[in-house]
Design an enzyme around this catalytic site. Structure first.
Site, short mmCIF file in Angstrom:
data_model
loop_
_atom_site.label_atom_id
_atom_site.label_comp_id
_atom_site.label_asym_id
_atom_site.label_seq_id
_atom_site.Cartn_x
_atom_site.Cartn_y
_atom_site.Cartn_z
N LYS A 235 31.22 -92.05 53.78
CA LYS A 235 29.87 -91.67 54.22
C LYS A 235 28.87 -92.59 53.51
CE LYS A 235 31.80 -87.01 53.88
NZ LYS A 235 32.07 -86.69 55.27
N HIS B 133 29.28 -78.52 49.50
CA HIS B 133 29.98 -79.52 50.30
C HIS B 133 30.10 -80.82 49.52
CE1 HIS B 133 30.65 -82.44 53.64
NE2 HIS B 133 31.34 -81.45 54.14
N LYS C 146 31.36 -83.38 46.55
CA LYS C 146 32.64 -83.64 45.91
C LYS C 146 32.37 -84.37 44.59
CE LYS C 146 33.47 -83.81 50.56
NZ LYS C 146 32.35 -83.73 51.51
N HIS D 278 36.66 -91.18 56.50
CA HIS D 278 35.90 -90.12 55.84
C HIS D 278 34.78 -90.66 54.95
CE1 HIS D 278 35.55 -86.27 53.41
NE2 HIS D 278 35.58 -85.83 54.65
#
Length: 700
Positions: A223, A545, A547, A221
């Site tokens: 990025k 979106h 975090k 996950h």
């Protein structure tokens, strides 16, 4: 001159070959028509996926059908027909919810951000520690004042690239970064649909592909993009997937680092943490995990079944045993997708619940390269780049962030190396702010048991005790910022935005006693707060979106801030086991952590020119030496360093003030009795019989 998309009328820049909103090809548009951008969000909101099979007699949704006057509201209230179609119900709901939010969609005028004292200024009033990503909905609003696009990040003549993301659209990525096709690069990905898998293989050029192995409960996950130039390296860490979603709120940290000189020979903590993380990713990066070009590992599939599938003749069908485990079924699905075989689960007859696989024949035989057997061990060619050795060549002493990473495995909690153990370790010296609150904001709601919520909120509440030399947990009113159903419906892309914010209903709500009635889970009820901007009303309409995790005080001061790929889950942060001695994680994650002590002046300065500006792209208008992205090491006297939300300051800031562009209001607004938390299940509701859910809040 901008080109208007023939499908969605979105206004695109002239250099763009596909529509940035709906990806419609624009090359065939010979006579672009002049069209002004949407004047208010109601023109671009897509409340749901329109049902093409609907009767022509049904009411059609148009922007003009949304009225925000008192009379229209009264009219909507009196029309209580139970046969009202789905679209009209959402129109009515959005009208009333927008009125309650005071978001007048018809006459929308963006509020000016408090952090910008001069609207013509090309620089923020104080250094920004990270940036928002570019949002296409309001190109000229302050929402994009200091934002960065994917093209900005991948700018300049980089010679090598190491990139990673969970979801990648090849068309979107290659359009934003065409140089990736021509330079040696490695892409580590977490998940791709089969057609995207094939498309990336076809368009990748010199790019090598690698899927880091994880359990069925975990994912790759992280990025990031590490771009190597002749003069330095660019480190960029994102919260967004590389797919075409320009209507969401996301963030990116970016910083350029120069090559090491004779006086920069020693390594730094930032460098060591980065190298440790990459070694854990493994495969072509130097570890033992994973297999190069092995898109769908089939370790869990019995060898005899795998061989039967691979040797299945054209136009023949085989039924796999119904006794296959979930992991084995998943492996079989992936193998069939790679082979381009048709596969489905039989729902009736003697083969009920069996996976039926069909080889359609030679028509699709050559659509993808031959699959690789799970027991083969490909090696990286001798000429391949050692990215870890390349990273060792750069000076990271000017890093303005601390890395917080997660990797799958089981670790001793006292090692303070990964996940929430690393977080707790870095929070030990963060002073406690009086009357402060801990805030967690994320884009995917996992398990929400009382123990899980308490464990993670406790981790983010770690702080230094002013009366003791040891760290402690200072109780704070923990806040979870999560969008409501209303937030999603009034967002720029409506339910399309909601698809990017997954949350199963069972993790947030429990069923009530009546149809379509629910009870908010008690473990999160007291924590939930709405998604709403504090400085720019446009930002409220760009669904989250991003975090982020922080502790803030009433005046907007921050004791720390974390921008990461981590969601609020055990797989991302790890689960404490064995009475606190072990931490177990399932996913790869990567984030950047900011705290005041990171920016204190050091007594052992390593070089005379360490505070000089540096950029790998010195002439870039945003990332260059005269842009607004930080190009120097930020260090100040201890007493001067303070972190603030950018919306909490105005005018000039004293030296030592550092800003985080927090995209939500501080403090955020608590959920009320009429607010419904967003759940992904709502986007799959029957469009003709949809009714707004009734949610009871157990906490006052």
């Amino acid at each position: 001159m901008p080109i208007s998309c023939p499908s969605c009328t979105f206004l695109n820049e002239v250099s763009v070959l596909i529509c940035e909103l709906c990806e419609t090809p624009l090359a065939a548009v010979k006579s672009p028509t002049k069209k002004t951008p949407p004047s208010h969000p109601s023109e671009v909101i897509d409340l749901c996926d329109h049902d093409s099979s609907a009767d022509e007699s049904e009411d059609k949704f148009t922007p003009s059908s949304v009225n925000h006057t008192a009379s229209s509201s009264t009219s909507a209230t009196t029309n209580t027909s139970t046969n009202k179609n789905f679209l009209q119900q959402l129109v009515d709901y959005r009208s009333s919810s927008a009125k309650r939010q005071k978001l007048t969609l018809q006459d929308h005028t963006p509020a000016k951000s408090k952090s910008i004292s001069n609207s013509n200024s090309n620089h923020p009033p104080a250094p920004l520690l990270f940036h928002m990503t570019y949002c296409n909905q309001h190109r000229d609003s302050s929402l994009n004042k200091f934002s960065l696009s994917l093209t900005d990040v991948f700018s300049g003549p980089f010679t090598h690239a190491l990139i990673s993301n969970f979801l990648i659209s090849p068309q979107h990525l290659m359009s934003a970064a065409p140089r990736l096709k021509s330079v040696p690069s490695l892409c580590i990905y977490g998940s791709m649909y089969d057609q995207e898998n094939h498309a990336l293989r076809e368009s990748r050029g010199n790019m090598k592909l690698y899927q880091a192995p994880v359990s069925r409960y975990g994912s790759m996950h992280s990025k990031f993009a590490f771009l190597f130039y002749e003069t330095g390296v660019r480190i960029a860490i994102f919260t967004n997937n590389w797919i075409n979603e320009p209507f969401l709120t996301n963030g990116v940290y970016i910083q350029d680092f120069p090559r090491k000189g004779d006086k920069f020979a020693k390594t730094t903590t930032f460098e060591e943490e980065l190298v440790k993380y990459l070694r854990k990713v493994g495969g072509p990066l130097g570890g033992s995990a994973g297999k190069m070009e092995s898109y769908f590992p089939n370790q869990n599939l019995p060898s005899n079944i795998e061989e039967s599938i691979r040797k299945l003749p054209p136009s023949k069908t085989i039924s796999l045993p119904a006794s296959l485990t979930k992991a084995q079924r998943h492996a079989a699905h992936k193998l069939c997708e790679n082979l381009k075989f048709v596969h489905e689960t039989s729902r009736e007859g003697p083969q009920k619940n069996c996976l039926v696989v069909t080889n359609p024949g030679s028509a699709t035989k050559n659509l993808s390269p031959p699959p690789m057997s799970h027991d083969s061990t490909p090696t990286v060619p001798a000429a391949s780049v050692s990215y870890i050795e390349m990273i060792r060549n750069f000076d990271f002493s000017r890093a303005n962030a601390i890395l917080i990473a997660s990797v799958p495995g089981k670790y001793k909690t006292e090692e303070h190396r990964w996940g929430q153990s690393a977080l707790r370790h870095h929070l030990q010296d963060v002073p406690h702010l009086e009357n402060s609150k801990v805030l967690c904001q994320f884009s995917s709601f996992g398990g929400t048991t009382q123990k899980h919520v308490e464990e993670l909120t406790e981790a983010f509440s770690t702080t230094s005790d002013p009366t003791s030399t040891s760290p402690s947990i200072v109780e704070a009113n923990s806040i979870i910022v999560w969008p409501s159903l209303e937030n999603v419906l009034v967002s720029y892309a409506g339910l399309r935005s909601g698809h990017a914010i997954p949350a199963q209903l069972k993790n947030v709500l429990t069923e009530g006693g009546e149809k379509n009635s629910f009870i908010l889970k008690e473990s999160i009820a007291k924590h939930l707060h709405l998604w709403r901007s504090g400085g720019d009303s446009d930002r409220t309409l760009a669904a989250p979106h991003i975090k982020s995790f922080t502790r803030f005080s009433e005046d907007g001061q921050l004791s720390y801030f974390l921008l990461a790929s981590h969601n609020f889950s055990k797989s991302a942060w790890g689960q404490i086991q064995l009475k606190g001695k072990q931490l177990s994680m399932e996913s790869y994650e990567l984030g950047v952590f900011f705290k005041p002590s990171l920016f204190f002046e050091s007594d052992d300065e390593t070089g005379e020119d360490e505070n000089e500006c540096f950029s790998c792209t010195p002439t870039h208008p945003k990332l260059g030496l005269f842009g607004f992205v930080n190009t120097k090491k930020l260090r100040y006297p201890k007493a001067a360093v303070k972190l603030f939300s950018d919306a909490s300051v105005s005018g000039a800031c004293p030296e030592g003030t550092l800003l985080c562009p927090v995209p939500y209001a501080l403090p955020p607004q608590k959920y009320g009795q009429g607010d419904v938390p967003w759940c992904s299940d709502f986007s799959h509701a029957n469009k003709r019989s949809f009714a707004m859910p009734q949610v009871t809040h157990p906490c006052p």
